[in-house]
Design an enzyme around this catalytic site. Structure first.
Site, PDB file in Angstrom:
ATOM      1  N   LYS A 126      -9.896  -4.871  19.422  1.00  0.00           N
ATOM      2  CA  LYS A 126      -8.452  -5.124  19.533  1.00  0.00           C
ATOM      3  C   LYS A 126      -7.929  -4.785  20.930  1.00  0.00           C
ATOM      4  O   LYS A 126      -6.729  -4.785  21.158  1.00  0.00           O
ATOM      5  CB  LYS A 126      -7.703  -4.317  18.461  1.00  0.00           C
ATOM      6  CG  LYS A 126      -8.118  -4.678  17.036  1.00  0.00           C
ATOM      7  CD  LYS A 126      -7.111  -4.212  16.003  1.00  0.00           C
ATOM      8  CE  LYS A 126      -7.637  -4.476  14.595  1.00  0.00           C
ATOM      9  NZ  LYS A 126      -6.603  -4.355  13.567  1.00  0.00           N
ATOM     10  N   LYS A 149      10.350 -15.409 -11.102  1.00  0.00           N
ATOM     11  CA  LYS A 149       9.468 -14.373 -11.639  1.00  0.00           C
ATOM     12  C   LYS A 149       8.409 -15.004 -12.545  1.00  0.00           C
ATOM     13  O   LYS A 149       8.755 -15.815 -13.424  1.00  0.00           O
ATOM     14  CB  LYS A 149      10.330 -13.377 -12.435  1.00  0.00           C
ATOM     15  CG  LYS A 149       9.557 -12.189 -12.918  1.00  0.00           C
ATOM     16  CD  LYS A 149      10.444 -11.238 -13.686  1.00  0.00           C
ATOM     17  CE  LYS A 149       9.573 -10.239 -14.431  1.00  0.00           C
ATOM     18  NZ  LYS A 149      10.329  -9.443 -15.382  1.00  0.00           N
ATOM     19  N   PHE A 156      -4.098   2.713  15.020  1.00  0.00           N
ATOM     20  CA  PHE A 156      -4.475   3.712  14.016  1.00  0.00           C
ATOM     21  C   PHE A 156      -5.580   3.123  13.155  1.00  0.00           C
ATOM     22  O   PHE A 156      -5.606   1.910  12.922  1.00  0.00           O
ATOM     23  CB  PHE A 156      -3.272   4.080  13.142  1.00  0.00           C
ATOM     24  CG  PHE A 156      -2.501   5.248  13.683  1.00  0.00           C
ATOM     25  CD1 PHE A 156      -1.800   5.136  14.864  1.00  0.00           C
ATOM     26  CD2 PHE A 156      -2.502   6.474  13.020  1.00  0.00           C
ATOM     27  CE1 PHE A 156      -1.104   6.209  15.395  1.00  0.00           C
ATOM     28  CE2 PHE A 156      -1.814   7.558  13.530  1.00  0.00           C
ATOM     29  CZ  PHE A 156      -1.108   7.424  14.719  1.00  0.00           C
ATOM     30  N   ASP A 216      -3.202  -6.415   4.708  1.00  0.00           N
ATOM     31  CA  ASP A 216      -4.118  -7.360   5.346  1.00  0.00           C
ATOM     32  C   ASP A 216      -4.092  -8.742   4.696  1.00  0.00           C
ATOM     33  O   ASP A 216      -4.462  -9.723   5.316  1.00  0.00           O
ATOM     34  CB  ASP A 216      -5.556  -6.809   5.282  1.00  0.00           C
ATOM     35  CG  ASP A 216      -5.722  -5.675   6.279  1.00  0.00           C
ATOM     36  OD1 ASP A 216      -5.105  -5.747   7.351  1.00  0.00           O
ATOM     37  OD2 ASP A 216      -6.454  -4.700   5.971  1.00  0.00           O
ATOM     38  N   ASN A 259       0.862  -1.198   0.000  1.00  0.00           N
ATOM     39  CA  ASN A 259       0.000   0.000   0.000  1.00  0.00           C
ATOM     40  C   ASN A 259       0.890   1.236   0.000  1.00  0.00           C
ATOM     41  O   ASN A 259       2.111   1.131   0.180  1.00  0.00           O
ATOM     42  CB  ASN A 259      -0.941  -0.041   1.215  1.00  0.00           C
ATOM     43  CG  ASN A 259      -0.152  -0.113   2.503  1.00  0.00           C
ATOM     44  OD1 ASN A 259       0.549   0.816   2.852  1.00  0.00           O
ATOM     45  ND2 ASN A 259      -0.236  -1.242   3.203  1.00  0.00           N
ATOM     46  N   LYS A 299     -13.107  -1.002  16.476  1.00  0.00           N
ATOM     47  CA  LYS A 299     -11.732  -1.508  16.569  1.00  0.00           C
ATOM     48  C   LYS A 299     -11.149  -1.367  17.969  1.00  0.00           C
ATOM     49  O   LYS A 299     -10.414  -2.227  18.431  1.00  0.00           O
ATOM     50  CB  LYS A 299     -10.847  -0.724  15.585  1.00  0.00           C
ATOM     51  CG  LYS A 299     -10.380  -1.565  14.439  1.00  0.00           C
ATOM     52  CD  LYS A 299      -9.659  -0.748  13.417  1.00  0.00           C
ATOM     53  CE  LYS A 299     -10.511  -0.641  12.162  1.00  0.00           C
ATOM     54  NZ  LYS A 299      -9.889   0.199  11.143  1.00  0.00           N
TER      55      LYS A 299
END
Ligand code: C5P
Length: 405
Positions: free
Chosen positions: A339, A287, A321, A277, A208, A335
């Site tokens: 968590k 490859k 976060f 995730d 990301n 969350k």
């Protein structure tokens, strides 16, 4: 930030003196009131007017000359400054300082001040390696001076080795470390930052756009405030923060291993990392070629590190976060419970001036009791400072209530 700090920047006569113009500018931009004192040799390398324009303050170089406001400026300024940086510091000023010689405005002022002093040596490699110089630097350290390392590389004199002035950004960080109020001393803080990469062949991966800026800011600010900081970082182009132990990892699994290894001895975890995730079930050893059959990716979930830390939590403060593009507060509230967090910092990454790659962030801090602190758009370092203030509040409230710390 260095707001409200009055800093004396001592510039002495070396070729690196031109770099101190950049330092003067950056210190001023961070809000410091910068006063430049130059030796006469420094004024041969760079015009005092440059510093005057950059800082908005008169430059002092002469003990008795026209540019000293009163005959006692050395005592005046020595009393009023919060900190001193000498950059570049030549062999001459280091030798004088180590032996109490005061024969010009700068060396006299340095003897007269009780403010902390950072000495940034810059000289020819052989001069730097000379045992007399090393002895002088050790003497300064013993007397409580802060002495910066030197950079390593090509020097203006044609030599290659130690003796280069440390990079301006790093000097700036040392100034922060020297001048910040030490109100997190004794705390061990673990920060995670950046993205993770989940490879599906040796040259391709799922990841990301996280750059690590928010996490690196948290690590830097915690170290400035006296905490012992471990930064577990996914791949990032940022330089490792000074005064922080950085552990480089690539995958979510590696990040989990590093976090679990340090967790038992950690007091605070700040988990800014944008962990991928999902990762591929299988990794091709070679490859995957374009000509091969259209590849399909079978994905599996990566370990949820924060959830695991929440399950194993004893006395640690856990800060998560939540980067979202919709229903920010609702998702964050879920969350914080799921968590087992103490705080969650929620940001809408779709907003301009927030999230991935930006130097600023717009966040809401959510507490377990449902309280929400909304912050305006702020530089990431200021956001980090406020998060650490809230963490400190929680620790103080806990010790007032008699809970084990
Ligand atoms: O569940 P979500 O990814 O939205 O939660 C974000 C928070 O959880 C962040 O603090 C992030 O660092 C952490 N996280 C984690 N491991 C994952 C995914 C997210 O530690 N696999």
């Amino acid at each position: 930030m260095l707001r409200w700090k009055r800093i004396l920047l001592g510039v002495t006569g070396g070729i690196a003196a031109y770099k101190s113009a950049d330092l003067a500018s950056k210190l001023t931009k961070q809000g410091a009131d910068v006063h430049v004192g130059m030796t006469s040799h420094a004024a041969e390398f760079i015009n005092p007017l440059t510093f005057q324009a950059l800082t908005g303050n008169q430059v002092i170089s002469d003990m008795f000359g026209a540019n000293t406001e009163t005959s006692m400026t050395h005592i005046d300024l020595a009393r009023r400054v919060d900190g001193v940086v000498i950059a570049p510091a030549t062999a001459n000023i280091i030798g004088k300082l180590a032996h109490g010689i005061a024969d010009d405005w700068l060396s006299t002022t340095l003897l007269a001040t009780r403010a902390p002093i950072l000495v940034c040596p810059a000289m020819n490699t052989r001069m730097f390696e000379n045992p007399i110089m090393q002895d002088n630097l050790n003497r300064l350290k013993q007397f409580g001076f802060h002495v910066s390392p030197t950079g390593f590389g090509d020097l203006a004199c044609g030599e290659h080795g130690p003796g280069r002035l440390l990079e301006v950004e790093q000097i700036l960080e040392l100034v922060h470390l020297m001048l910040s109020e030490k109100n997190l001393t004794g705390l061990k803080v673990l920060v995670t930052a950046g993205p993770t990469r989940e490879h599906f062949d040796p040259v391709r991966f799922i990841s990301n756009p996280s750059t690590g800026k928010m996490g690196y800011a948290c690590a830097r600010v915690a170290a400035r405030r006296g905490a012992e900081v471990i930064l577990v970082s996914g791949p990032s182009s940022l330089s490792e923060p000074m005064g922080v132990r950085t552990i480089q990892v690539t995958t979510a699994r590696e990040m989990e291993e590093a976090c679990l290894a340090y967790y038992p001895e950690t007091d605070v975890v700040i988990k800014t990392a944008a962990v991928s995730d999902h990762g591929p079930r299988e990794v091709s050893p070679h490859k995957i070629k374009k000509a091969d059959q259209k590849p399909t990716l079978d994905l599996v979930q990566s370990p949820d590190i924060l959830r695991r830390l929440g399950q194993e939590k004893k006395r640690q403060i856990l800060v998560g976060f939540a980067a979202e593009t919709r229903n920010l507060v609702e998702y964050a509230k879920v969350k914080i419970d799921e968590k087992n967090l103490d705080l969650i910092v929620a940001n809408d990454v779709a907003q301009e001036g927030a999230g991935f790659g930006s130097d600023t962030n717009i966040v809401k801090i959510l507490f377990r009791d449902g309280l929400v602190q909304e912050l305006p758009r702020l530089p990431k370092e200021e956001v980090a400072d406020i998060i650490l203030d809230r963490v400190k509040d929680l620790i103080e409230a806990r010790s007032k209530n008699g809970a084990p710390s």
